[in-house]
Structures are given as C-alpha cells and as structure tokens.
Design a protein around this motif. Structure first.
Motif: not given
Length: 324
Positions: A246-247, A275-276, A278-279, A307
């Motif tokens: 989620e974050g 949130r969002n 960097k991955t 995921d």
C-alpha cells in the motif's frame, strides 16, 4: 653528453594521436574478402584460434587472445620463438593459426611459417607488408600497413601495433555479432569485479541479505518506529491484510510528522505513509536499481516478487558491492 632539446610536450602528444588515428582510419580500405573469409573460418572452426608473433607483435597477440576468449572465441597464445622449441605441440589439427608481424620477414617467423603449413592448419597473417614472406605464405592476409610510425624516428612500433590491435578487435566484434553473443554471455566470462557484477548481480541477491521491514495499514506509530529501528534500513513497507503493498514510510516521514506537532497518540501507518512508492522486481539487475535511485534521487527501493512485497534494496548495498 648530448644537449637537451626543447620539446613541446602537448604538441608531441597530439601529433602521436593524429598519426595513430590516421593509421586506424586507413584500415577500412583493407577490410576485404580475406577479412570476411577469416571471420567465417574462425566462426565455424572446431578448434581454437592460436595467435603468434615476435616482439611487440607478440604482446598484441596476447591482448587479442584475451579479447577473443572473453567474447566467446576460444584462443591461446604461442610465442613464435618458443614454437620451434616444443610449443608447436599446442596446435591441434582443427586450430586456426594467426601470425602477427609488421614486416612479415622476421627470422623467427620465417622458421615458424613452413612448420605451421606442414601441419596442415589454415594460416592467417596480420601483416603490414602484403608482399612479405609471411603474406605470401598465408592462406588469408589481413593488411595492417601504416604509412608512418608515431615514433619520431619512424622506428619504434607505435602506429603499426595500434593498427594490429584494432584489426584484432574488428575480428572479435564481427565474431560476437555473428554468434549473437549477448551481455548475458559476456557476464559468464566476467563474473569477477565491478563489470561482472553489473552484468549478473540481481536485486534479490542483495535484498535477501536484509530482514523485510513491514507494517500493517492500522499499525500504531510505536509499531512503525520499532519496525524501522529494528530492521535498520530507515524504511518500512506498508501492506494490507492480503499482503499487497500500500505504501512506504521512511524515517524522514517520521521526522516531518513530528515537525507538524501532530497528536501522535492516534496516528496509524496509513496516516503518514507515502502511496505509490518506487519499486523494482526481485529478478531485475542490481544496476537497474541504481539507475532508478539516481532518477528519483532516493536511497532505497521496495522489492517486489510479482505483486507481492518482497523486501528492500538500499543504496548502501550497491556501494558495498562496488556497483557504483
């Protein structure tokens, strides 16, 4: 005692570079049928490439051998002087022999060439004189003629050895492309050092060295602080009940929250997370993680396996491995 002469060092260096650049440029006119057939010959050879030479040419031969071996073409070096004292035994019937010489007339070369031809191996000459003994005796000739050495006396091998090396590089690169030699193939032959690590080290190889900092959306501020502190990465991922990401919360997020004088008693992870985040996927190359960190000016990435949140890769990991 000879009187010292005045030398313009910068101009001498520039003249050397100009002369050697001209020598390299002139090689293009010598890329002919013999060159193409030599590449095809080596590509379909069932043995090795045996490079030989004498003096400075022998040193160039050793460098070309190293380049060929590292780019997928098995090669070895045989010194021309040692060849006639037993080293000829390293040549097998399937090998291609490449002899390097500026003049093509060295005494050692004149002794070696008929011996190689008697063995029945294909002989390729990298030579600066196409009418020399070596050139006349070879099956294929790669011309490395230069008009002038960079040496002010036009004696010391400078432009000529540069031309020899470039011709060897041209062979190696053509063979790489002909075989479809990839970066992954290159990595197999270069597992050591920074270069090797850039080509094979994966994100998961580094992230697995750490514990996985993780809190839930409804985790308390105390839980967040303990998690970040105990895992010692300065960050934690925030996940939902299904384990989905989620974050992210960094120690910087905690400092900014405190600076706002918020009532921390009821603060949850969801209230302060970004949130969002960097991955990067776990099977990506570690060097790609470095590029992302540089692009976004950050020091860590959340690692994903599909995921699912899988861990953290930190800038310090990349520094430790010498990727930077």
């Amino acid at each position: 005692m000879k009187q010292k002469t005045t030398v313009n060092i910068r101009e001498t260096a520039k003249r050397t570079i100009r002369l050697e650049s001209a020598a390299i440029g002139s090689l293009e006119q010598f890329i002919n049928d013999d060159f193409e057939q030599t590449v095809e010959l080596i590509a379909h050879c069932q043995g090795r490439v045996v490079m030989t030479g004498i003096g400075k040419s022998a040193i160039i031969a050793q460098k070309i051998v190293a380049t060929l071996n590292s780019t997928g073409t098995p090669a070895l070096f045989m010194h021309a002087a040692d060849a006639i004292h037993g080293d000829l035994g390293m040549i097998t019937p399937e090998d291609v022999v490449i002899c390097i010489s500026k003049s093509g007339e060295s005494p050692e070369i004149k002794v070696l060439v008929p011996l190689v031809n008697n063995l029945g191996n294909t002989l390729v000459a990298i030579v600066g004189k196409p009418d020399s003994y070596l050139a006349r005796s070879a099956h294929f000739v790669l011309n490395t003629f230069v008009t002038q050495e960079a040496c002010p006396n036009n004696l010391a091998p400078t432009s000529s050895t540069t031309a020899q090396m470039v011709m060897g590089d041209a062979l190696a690169v053509c063979l790489m492309e002909l075989r479809g030699f990839t970066a992954e193939d290159f990595a197999k032959f270069h597992p050591g050092g920074t270069l090797g690590k850039k080509l094979y080290l994966k994100v998961a190889d580094l992230s697995r060295l750490h514990q996985v900092p993780k809190v839930m959306l409804d985790s308390t501020l105390r839980t967040v602080i303990v998690e970040i502190s105990s895992k010692m990465l300065g960050v934690t991922g925030v996940v939902n009940e299904a384990g989905g990401l989620e974050g992210i919360i960094t120690d910087g997020d905690l400092r900014r929250m405190l600076e706002k004088n918020m009532d921390a008693s009821g603060v949850k992870a969801a209230d302060i997370m970004s949130r969002n985040p960097k991955t990067i996927q776990h099977d990506e190359l570690a060097v790609n993680a470095l590029e992302l960190m540089r692009e976004y000016d950050i020091t860590q990435l959340l690692v994903m396996k599909g995921d699912q949140y899988h861990g953290i890769i930190h800038l310090h990991d990349l520094i430790r491995e010498g990727i930077i």
